[in-house]
Design an enzyme around this catalytic site. Structure first.
Site, mmCIF file in Angstrom:
data_model
loop_
_atom_site.group_PDB
_atom_site.id
_atom_site.type_symbol
_atom_site.label_atom_id
_atom_site.label_comp_id
_atom_site.label_asym_id
_atom_site.label_seq_id
_atom_site.Cartn_x
_atom_site.Cartn_y
_atom_site.Cartn_z
ATOM 1 N N LEU A 122 -19.303 22.122 -34.835
ATOM 2 C CA LEU A 122 -20.544 21.365 -35.012
ATOM 3 C C LEU A 122 -21.637 21.925 -34.094
ATOM 4 C CD1 LEU A 122 -19.129 17.718 -35.268
ATOM 5 C CD2 LEU A 122 -19.590 19.354 -37.095
ATOM 6 N N ASP A 168 -27.457 28.582 -36.053
ATOM 7 C CA ASP A 168 -27.258 27.356 -35.282
ATOM 8 C C ASP A 168 -28.501 27.007 -34.470
ATOM 9 O OD1 ASP A 168 -24.755 27.797 -36.290
ATOM 10 O OD2 ASP A 168 -23.899 28.502 -34.402
HETATM 11 C C1 GLA Z 1 -20.898 30.280 -36.195
HETATM 12 C C2 GLA Z 1 -22.068 31.161 -35.760
HETATM 13 C C3 GLA Z 1 -23.173 31.165 -36.810
HETATM 14 C C4 GLA Z 1 -22.624 31.470 -38.195
HETATM 15 C C5 GLA Z 1 -21.412 30.601 -38.505
HETATM 16 C C6 GLA Z 1 -20.752 30.968 -39.799
HETATM 17 O O1 GLA Z 1 -21.294 28.955 -36.208
HETATM 18 O O2 GLA Z 1 -22.579 30.712 -34.532
HETATM 19 O O3 GLA Z 1 -24.170 32.085 -36.438
HETATM 20 O O4 GLA Z 1 -22.320 32.829 -38.332
HETATM 21 O O5 GLA Z 1 -20.439 30.681 -37.470
HETATM 22 O O6 GLA Z 1 -21.585 30.715 -40.871
#
Ligand code: GLA
Length: 413
Positions: A122, A168
């Site tokens: 999350l 994120d």
């Molecule tokens: C993690 C990484 C993101 C993305 C996701 C997969 O959360 O921090 O940058 O690559 O995995 O979608």
């Protein structure tokens, strides 16, 4: 908020000057596409890390204590590559390196609280980096603007050794309540996509932790390298030059790519690729912190198949949300999960079982969310089925399972 202020005061003997409120994020669709420069569609959720801070008198020392993360960190500003005593300290030193130029010499005390669970997919780590950057800048009287926050938090996060994309941090900073955030990386763009009425979201833990500092990090980096190899080999065939590092996003629109993907090797090592002349070794394995074994054969063909097909699903999912076609949206989540399971290889039996249980209990669709290898699954659910889906998820995954709402991004109080 009050609890975090009190905890700060109890620890440091004075109230905090600022509190940064950084939400977690749940990715609706577009998984493992961001580091290929392909789009994502996340929401921010109403679970947060609260980062309380005030300047201190200690010469250039940033002290960070937390409810979620242990043991407390103490980072001296201006010292590169200082030893860390726990994996999460890497984020703290990564952030501190990013505020080097701010109010030279001043230290800060920090307390991190809130209700966002760590190591679960999350995005607690990005919430920590974003929240800490925002709190330190504000506490020192030089708040960073939002674009700078995102850019610097991405660099700080990579200090953990995972060569992550930028989803994120952008979601945490720029999300709007009631909307998903469509993020494009090439060229950079963002737009809010309204969540239609009649659509609720449930997230549920699979019972397997997915710490970004541990084994999941190696599995993640292996796939980043595999995606670069796929991009380099395809570009070589088509006869185009890519930027560095090579990204599938730059060639995803070319007609023949879907056919050429099927001719890529199942697995190949960076060294073998460099010998073909398709790309230099450095371009393929450059990682900011982690070491990568150049001889290690990484998955390529199926991985590229997932990434390219997932990118199309992001467009389709956005269109489905805009049209209010919830059935279609749910089916796209299912297809995403299947592609992540069968082609990308980042699901687990627990995540598969959890998604299945939520679908059976009335979800429109369900998929793992975040990097995978454990952590949380997401279900799109008609509001009247939320209770049933929560019950089924708790039974299948052991919990926690809870409803989430598309929420606003970062706030500094
Ligand atoms: C993690 C990484 C993101 C993305 C996701 C997969 O959360 O921090 O940058 O690559 O995995 O979608």
């Amino acid at each position: 908020m009050e609890q975090v202020r009190l905890a700060f005061a109890a620890r440091y003997g004075r109230p905090p000057a600022v509190v940064a409120v950084a939400p977690g994020r749940v990715n609706l669709i577009g998984e493992h596409t961001d580091y290929s420069g392909l789009p994502v569609l996340p929401i921010a959720i109403e679970r947060h890390l609260l980062v309380a801070s005030a300047p201190n008198d200690a010469e250039a020392v940033v002290r960070v204590a937390s409810e979620q993360f242990d043991p407390p960190a103490e980072v001296v500003r201006g010292i590169a590559n200082a030893p860390v005593h726990a994996p999460w300290h890497r984020y703290v030193s990564g952030v501190v390196a990013q505020v080097e130029g701010v109010s030279g010499g001043v230290g800060a005390d920090v307390f991190v609280g809130g209700d966002l669970p760590p190591a679960s997919g999350l995005s607690s780590s990005a919430a920590l980096s974003v929240g800490l950057l925002a709190a330190l800048g504000a506490a020192w009287g030089e708040p960073l603007d939002r674009e700078t926050l995102v850019a610097r938090a991405i660099v700080a996060d990579r200090a953990s050794g995972a060569e992550t994309g930028g989803m994120d941090q952008a979601a945490i900073v720029f999300a709007q309540a009631g909307h998903a955030l469509r993020i494009d990386f090439e060229p950079p763009a963002r737009r809010a996509v309204a969540i239609p009425p009649g659509l609720a979201f449930v997230v549920a833990n699979s019972g397997v932790e997915a710490p970004k500092g541990g084994a999941a990090r190696d599995a993640y980096n292996e796939r980043v390298v595999g995606a670069r190899i796929a991009a380099a080999m395809l570009a070589d065939q088509i006869g185009v030059d890519l930027t560095n590092p090579p990204r599938l996003g730059e060639i995803a629109g070319v007609d023949v790519v879907d056919i050429l993907v099927e001719e890529l090797p199942e697995r190949i090592s960076p060294v073998e690729v460099s010998r073909t002349g398709a790309a230099g070794l450095e371009q393929l394995v450059q990682l900011t912190a982690a070491r990568f074994d150049h001889m290690r054969k990484v998955p390529v063909r199926k991985l590229a198949r997932h990434i390219l097909s997932e990118s199309v699903r992001v467009d389709e999912a956005e269109a489905a949300l805009t049209a209010g076609d919830l059935v279609r949206f749910g089916k796209l989540l299912d297809a995403s999960h299947e592609s992540l399971r069968a082609d990308f290889g980042c699901s687990t039996p627990e995540l598969d079982a959890l998604c299945k249980a939520m679908r059976r209990a009335g979800a429109l669709g369900a998929r793992l969310t975040g990097a995978g290898f454990g952590g949380y699954a997401l279900a799109a659910v008609p509001p009247e089925q939320v209770e049933a889906v929560l019950a089924a998820a708790t039974e299948a995954g052991g919990g926690p399972a809870f409803e989430v709402h598309a929420s606003a991004g970062l706030e500094v109080v």
